[in-house]
Write a protein that holds these residues in place. Structure first.
Motif, PDB file in Angstrom:
ATOM      1  N   CYS A 214     -28.637 -36.267 -13.233  1.00  0.00           N
ATOM      2  CA  CYS A 214     -28.765 -36.111 -14.680  1.00  0.00           C
ATOM      3  C   CYS A 214     -29.657 -34.901 -15.009  1.00  0.00           C
ATOM      4  O   CYS A 214     -30.759 -34.793 -14.484  1.00  0.00           O
TER       5      CYS A 214
ATOM      6  N   CYS B  86     -27.084 -39.745 -16.783  1.00  0.00           N
ATOM      7  CA  CYS B  86     -27.223 -41.035 -16.121  1.00  0.00           C
ATOM      8  C   CYS B  86     -26.962 -42.171 -17.104  1.00  0.00           C
ATOM      9  O   CYS B  86     -26.684 -43.291 -16.706  1.00  0.00           O
TER      10      CYS B  86
ATOM     11  N   ILE C 201     -31.197 -34.319 -17.631  1.00  0.00           N
ATOM     12  CA  ILE C 201     -32.312 -34.696 -18.499  1.00  0.00           C
ATOM     13  C   ILE C 201     -33.453 -35.311 -17.703  1.00  0.00           C
ATOM     14  O   ILE C 201     -34.599 -34.909 -17.828  1.00  0.00           O
ATOM     15  N   CYS C 202     -33.130 -36.309 -16.884  1.00  0.00           N
ATOM     16  CA  CYS C 202     -34.208 -37.014 -16.184  1.00  0.00           C
ATOM     17  C   CYS C 202     -34.117 -36.912 -14.669  1.00  0.00           C
ATOM     18  O   CYS C 202     -35.046 -37.313 -13.973  1.00  0.00           O
TER      19      CYS C 202
ATOM     20  N   CYS D 146     -29.742 -40.364 -22.281  1.00  0.00           N
ATOM     21  CA  CYS D 146     -29.937 -38.979 -21.861  1.00  0.00           C
ATOM     22  C   CYS D 146     -28.890 -38.075 -22.510  1.00  0.00           C
ATOM     23  O   CYS D 146     -29.178 -36.934 -22.853  1.00  0.00           O
TER      24      CYS D 146
END
Ligand SMILES: [Zn+2]
Length: 63
Positions: A3, A18, A5-6, A22
């Motif tokens: 992912c 994920c 984002i994270c 996100c």
């Protein structure tokens, strides 16, 4: 693929993210025009999610 984002493993149903959360964060970054300057600050992410939720609520009122 992880992912963006994270960094967790992406799920097929929400890839490249994920989770829906996100994906919402990513959308908020696009909407805010600051995608090129990603922030790891949790408060920024919370604010971004809030912006998306408010936009979604505003869209609901139009219907
Ligand atoms: Zn994620």
């Amino acid at each position: 693929m992880s992912c963006p984002i994270c960094g967790k493993d992406a799920k097929p149903e929400t890839r490249p993210f994920c989770c829906k959360r996100c994906a919402d964060v990513d959308l908020a970054r696009w909407l805010n025009g600051n995608y090129a300057v990603p922030s790891d600050d949790p408060e920024d992410i919370e604010a971004a999610i809030e912006a998306v939720e408010q936009a979604a609520a505003a869209a609901d009122k139009l219907h």
